[in-house]
Write an enzyme that holds these catalytic residues in place. Structure first.
Site, PDB file in Angstrom:
ATOM      1  CB  VAL A 194      -0.964   0.011   1.196  1.00 13.54           C
ATOM      2  CG1 VAL A 194      -1.948  -1.134   1.100  1.00 13.54           C
ATOM      3  CG2 VAL A 194      -0.212  -0.034   2.514  1.00 13.54           C
ATOM      4  CB  ALA A 202      -1.389 -15.426  24.780  1.00 17.63           C
ATOM      5  CG  HIS A 211     -14.791 -43.933  12.829  1.00 18.27           C
ATOM      6  ND1 HIS A 211     -14.531 -43.202  11.697  1.00 18.27           N
ATOM      7  CD2 HIS A 211     -15.969 -44.583  12.598  1.00 18.27           C
ATOM      8  CE1 HIS A 211     -15.502 -43.407  10.824  1.00 18.27           C
ATOM      9  NE2 HIS A 211     -16.392 -44.247  11.343  1.00 18.27           N
TER      10      HIS A 211
END
Length: 486
Positions: free
Chosen positions: A248, A336, A465
């Site tokens: 930008v 964190a 599963h």
């Protein structure tokens, strides 16, 4: 205790085993861990306990992402035969819920510190050359805390870009996005890292037309290229435009609201061209810088590098004896859970317990966009660059029964392993995932990488599963040459 911070300079100096400056995850984590070890601890916080993570980062962002997930789920309910009225979003209710969660967690942190007998001092802590900490609360009230050890955990603040001065409405950082009272119609997100992709995903789910502008060749730098490409495609299906390899250059506000963002876009083999994008708001999400500004380090022996990071060794020891630094203040992954880990390393070192340093290349990463992304260890490209002979395997959630049941089949699991001399897959080097709830599935991949497990060892373990996580096991089995389902 807590009221000592308001007793003024006239009170007798108090000595502690450890004085912590900063009450975010790294700081309060160190205080709690040291308190659990029986140390006398003081914690100084100039804002609110919990730091950026709790108040302007992880927690509020994930709550708003969950709002987006609920919105998405309700919108797709008809596929399950559950017919509902078209959903309506009251963003103020979500913001209220977010704040209740944040406030409740802050209260929890205060309670934990109180139970560990940590003395919490409100004010700005400044390190002195004699390893004391001067706490200022207001213009005149000060107190001096003396620590046998001091731990710096002052955190970080969002990085801004030249020409994109934030005003909180037209140009925002993460701080302002998390306090929005309504969703903008068209948004440019500058930066396609973890935070940028989370914001892009959340805003798109809630109705915004989103374009991500990323300078690097791929979004989510660090993740395997196959995952990044899959996420780009998934974003495109949801209407999120991703432009990589662009920078930008500025923006021009419009008279009737909104702004025009200018950026360079280089097509393959061509010179960079300037393009424009008209939006209602810009979110600048290009990272965070360390925030040692109020610590007074220029009068101490603590060194700061050219980027503002406090210089620390592998055990978080600074260049000043008895002073440690952790979390976003040092040049390590700004996560964190990394801050928590560093806090533990520092306190263990203070206690003389010979801690193992944090293995930074193999820490877990979790990005809560939709689809979610999670990874640990080396990507295939990084493994090859590091000199490994590599074998890899990937499986998609499109064939996973649990993914079909929850109606969320976008994504894949990719496992990178070292090729042994006999050509078979050996030690697991990296696990990279995109798909439903992969942030909750990464645990076994993290253990496999960090315990230096081999593919055959992991493939022999039984997966439940039907679960999403069995795709991890299936991908491991495929690397042995004897997969079941593909």
């Amino acid at each position: 205790m807590a009221d000592e911070a308001n007793s003024g300079e006239s009170s007798a100096p108090v000595r502690y085993d450890l004085v912590v400056i900063g009450g975010g995850p790294a700081g309060y984590g160190a205080a709690l861990y040291a308190g659990a070890a029986g140390m006398k601890v003081a914690l100084v916080e100039r804002d609110r306990l919990g730091g950026t993570c709790l108040h302007r980062g992880c927690i509020p962002a994930k709550e708003l992402l969950e709002t987006a997930a609920v919105w998405r789920t309700v919108g797709e309910a008809a596929e399950f035969g559950v017919n509902t009225e078209p959903p309506e979003l009251d963003f103020s209710v979500s913001q209220g819920r977010k704040q209740r969660i944040v406030d409740g967690l802050e209260t929890g942190v205060k309670g934990l510190l109180r139970r560990r007998k940590v003395a919490v001092h409100e004010g700005t802590g400044r390190l002195a050359s004699d390893r004391s900490v001067v706490v200022r609360n207001g213009e005149s009230e000060t107190q001096t805390l003396h620590g046998d050890h001091v731990l710096l955990a002052a955190g970080s603040v969002p990085i801004t870009l030249p020409g994109f001065d934030r005003d909180g409405t037209l140009v925002m950082t993460s701080d302002e996005v998390l306090a929005l009272d309504e969703v903008p119609g068209r948004v440019a997100v500058i930066g396609g890292g973890a935070i940028g992709c989370e914001f892009a995903s959340m805003l798109a789910d809630l109705g915004a037309d989103v374009t991500v502008l990323e300078y690097a060749p791929q979004i989510i730098p660090g993740v395997d290229g196959d995952i990044s490409k899959a996420l780009t495609r998934a974003f495109a299906k949801r209407g999120i435009t991703v432009r990589t390899g662009c920078g930008v250059t500025g923006h021009t506000p419009l008279d009737d609201g909104g702004t025009t963002v200018r950026y360079t876009a280089a097509s393959e083999g061509d010179d960079a061209d300037t393009a424009e994008l008209e939006v209602d708001a810009v979110v600048v999400s290009v990272g965070r810088r360390p925030y040692p500004d109020h610590l007074g380090l220029d009068t101490t022996e603590v060194k700061v590098d050219e980027r503002g990071f406090v210089v620390a060794d592998e055990l978080c020891r600074t260049t000043m004896a008895g002073v440690y630094a952790v979390g976003d203040l040092i040049n390590t992954p700004q996560l964190a859970h990394v801050g928590f880990a560093e806090a533990i390393v520092a306190v263990k070192d203070i206690l003389g317990e010979d801690p193992a340093p944090v293995d930074y290349p193999n820490v877990p990463w979790a990005i809560y966009c939709h689809p979610e992304v999670a990874f640990t260890g080396l990507s295939e490209a990084a493994a090859r660059e590091a000199g490994y002979d590599v074998v890899s395997s990937k499986h998609r959630y499109s064939g996973n029964s649990r993914a079909m049941i929850v109606n969320d089949t976008e994504g894949l699991v990719k496992i990178v392993a070292e090729r042994d001399a006999d050509g078979s897959a050996g030690r697991v080097l990296g696990v990279h995932m995109m798909g439903p709830w992969v942030t909750e599935q990464l645990g076994q991949g993290y253990l496999a990488v960090n315990w230096e497990a081999t593919v055959s060892e992991v493939a022999a373990l039984v997966q439940p599963h039907p679960t999403l996580s069995e795709l991890f096991g299936e991908t491991m089995m495929a690397l042995t040459g004897r997969g079941l389902h593909g």
